[in-house]
Design a protein around this motif. Structure first.
Motif, PDB file in Angstrom:
ATOM      1  N   LYS A 179     -18.048 -13.296  16.829  1.00 42.02           N
ATOM      2  CA  LYS A 179     -17.770 -12.507  15.628  1.00 42.02           C
ATOM      3  C   LYS A 179     -17.682 -11.027  16.000  1.00 42.02           C
ATOM      4  O   LYS A 179     -18.524 -10.510  16.721  1.00 42.02           O
ATOM      5  CB  LYS A 179     -18.887 -12.728  14.598  1.00 42.02           C
ATOM      6  CG  LYS A 179     -18.551 -12.155  13.229  1.00 42.02           C
ATOM      7  CD  LYS A 179     -19.672 -12.380  12.229  1.00 42.02           C
ATOM      8  CE  LYS A 179     -19.705 -13.815  11.725  1.00 42.02           C
ATOM      9  NZ  LYS A 179     -20.737 -14.034  10.684  1.00 42.02           N
ATOM     10  N   SER A 232     -12.681  -6.083   8.986  1.00 43.93           N
ATOM     11  CA  SER A 232     -13.803  -7.007   9.161  1.00 43.93           C
ATOM     12  C   SER A 232     -14.759  -6.850   8.000  1.00 43.93           C
ATOM     13  O   SER A 232     -15.083  -5.726   7.614  1.00 43.93           O
ATOM     14  CB  SER A 232     -14.548  -6.718  10.472  1.00 43.93           C
ATOM     15  OG  SER A 232     -13.812  -7.190  11.570  1.00 43.93           O
ATOM     16  N   THR A 288     -18.210  -9.062   5.828  1.00 37.97           N
ATOM     17  CA  THR A 288     -19.128 -10.198   5.885  1.00 37.97           C
ATOM     18  C   THR A 288     -18.444 -11.441   5.327  1.00 37.97           C
ATOM     19  O   THR A 288     -18.572 -12.537   5.858  1.00 37.97           O
ATOM     20  CB  THR A 288     -20.400  -9.897   5.044  1.00 37.97           C
ATOM     21  OG1 THR A 288     -20.884  -8.620   5.456  1.00 37.97           O
ATOM     22  CG2 THR A 288     -21.463 -10.954   5.279  1.00 37.97           C
ATOM     23  N   PRO A 309     -14.814 -12.372   8.026  1.00 38.82           N
ATOM     24  CA  PRO A 309     -14.995 -11.794   9.367  1.00 38.82           C
ATOM     25  C   PRO A 309     -13.852 -12.124  10.330  1.00 38.82           C
ATOM     26  O   PRO A 309     -13.130 -13.098  10.153  1.00 38.82           O
ATOM     27  CB  PRO A 309     -16.288 -12.472   9.841  1.00 38.82           C
ATOM     28  CG  PRO A 309     -16.306 -13.794   9.134  1.00 38.82           C
ATOM     29  CD  PRO A 309     -15.663 -13.540   7.793  1.00 38.82           C
TER      30      PRO A 309
END
Lengths: 289, 289
Positions: A21, A236, A238, A241
């Motif tokens: 990530k 990006s 949460t 992502p």
């Protein structure tokens, strides 16, 4: 990583979802292109694990689909971006292709048509958003409008700025309405691409995949990497992502994307719908039918 | 049957494509529902053969797709029709699902929307016709307009008559433009359906597939069979034939449909495109890139 997978002694010793990530301070230049982060094992182990997990992915996909037939609002959107030859097609055929095609909405975005160009760049994208219960897959996407457009200066800096914001708003809206967005950048380097282009030209069953324009875009490699870096930084979140997946080893890239899909679907807490009927009553009616 | 398949000692001792094609004088009432015409072997043999041939189907599908990327005009359209529980979904997941989803255009036709109903019945169908290079799959189709509509008298005899002719004209036009149409009726009997409905109500992972309306339509079985008989009589043609596939043994139905697809694709004489570039020149350019 979900417990069910760990239990199988999978070969993943660290969760690739966390490793790949793109978080705060992400630097694309430092991201691996030819390793297998978190995985212990060889190509053969990876291939076996991919086949093994396909069954779990299939069950989760069917539950997602089944929920969508009732009041379920969840869907998944897998966005695939990469330089040519990085292996987007292989992700589609080997990972997405392992689940029931009835639950997949696949869209390969090509150069916009003249009609599409007369609309905002998100107009053609919105139409392809996955329905509840579906796994949507974008082979290229609205990110082309901040990648190739940035590289070739087809958009002004102000327009690019507008687009990053528009993408964030658009993705936030999809997310709020039940779509779980996974953005994948398959990461290779110029040497890997060169090998793969050369290989295409040595294999008559692959000639058709080669285009003279491939080399033209290759010449802009550093500009593309800069455009990816900025896109990843600016979009990006949460909820939606970016994952930067090393794709020099195709088997690893497929396994990693499969794992990301598995974790996303597992996180939805899916169960089989009970149906909207009286079970005992319907059993009786069928017995008498 | 194509030589390449015979060579594998497949278990097919007679060509299912010939056995299952609804020719002159076809009588649905006499068509098998629970046998495996032309096949010697058990369920396990059938499943192994299905897996074995999936590879050939995948290669042919990729060649079709590759041709479509150049000047190829061929496409395939697989139309699936059947009574509930006959196994359309299984054909999609197990036969179509074995090839690359990038080469498949799947459309499940539901009850027409209010907007669709304000157009001719073929309006929504035309939009889903497969592009060159693609395998289109219709899960239900324009045939609903001469099946459920005939059964429930939603269309007058004159209108039904118009529709059969319209379907023939429509399919002839698609055929003339390069689409190879395969029409499949998966044939079961009421006893098989009853068993399968009962089984759905005994398996919590299948409850979601059960609808109360299933039993309502089941009550019209003889009328449906009459509607299928007439539809098959009026719309069978050399270019767009009907195949009536016994579907009591799901493994056989899948194998038979796979075989029909294999023969159709084999008949196109597909080869790998050479590409539209000078091979030696491009090899040199890549080497220097």
């Amino acid at each position: 990583m979900a417990k069910r997978h760990k239990a199988k002694n999978s070969g993943f010793v660290k969760d690739p979802v966390k490793l790949l990530k793109a978080g705060a301070g992400f630097v694309l230049e430092d991201a691996p292109t030819d390793t297998a982060p978190g995985f212990i094992g060889k190509k053969r182990d990876g291939r076996l694990l991919l086949a093994d997990r396909a069954e779990s992915l299939g069950v989760l996909q069917e539950q997602l689909f089944a929920q969508g037939q009732y009041s379920g609002v969840n869907s998944v959107l897998l966005i695939l971006q990469a330089m040519d030859t990085a292996g987007k097609g292989g992700i589609v055929s080997h990972v997405v292709g392992s689940v029931d095609p009835q639950g997949v909405q696949l869209k390969a975005f090509k150069t916009p048509t003249a009609a599409e160009k007369r609309h905002d760049f998100l107009w053609r994208i919105e139409k392809e958003a996955p329905r509840a219960g579906m796994i949507g897959v974008f082979d290229r996407s609205h990110y082309e409008d901040v990648l190739i457009h940035r590289v070739h200066h087809w958009a002004t800096p102000a327009e690019l700025d507008r687009r990053y914001k528009a993408i964030n708003d658009f993705e936030a809206r999809l997310t709020d309405s039940g779509t779980h967005i996974i953005k994948i950048m398959l990461n290779i380097n110029p040497e890997i691409q060169k090998e793969r282009l050369a290989a295409r030209l040595q294999n008559p069953t692959k000639y058709w995949k080669y285009r003279e324009s491939d080399l033209a875009e290759r010449a802009f490699w550093p500009q593309y990497m800069e455009a990816y870096q900025v896109a990843i930084e600016r979009t990006s979140s949460t909820a939606a992502p970016w994952f930067v997946v090393p794709a020099g080893k195709k088997w690893y890239a497929r396994l990693a994307v499969q794992e990301i899909l598995l974790e996303t679907l597992t996180g939805l807490g899916l169960t089989w719908p009970k149906g909207d009927f009286n079970l005992a009553e319907e059993r009786r009616k069928v017995a008498e039918a």
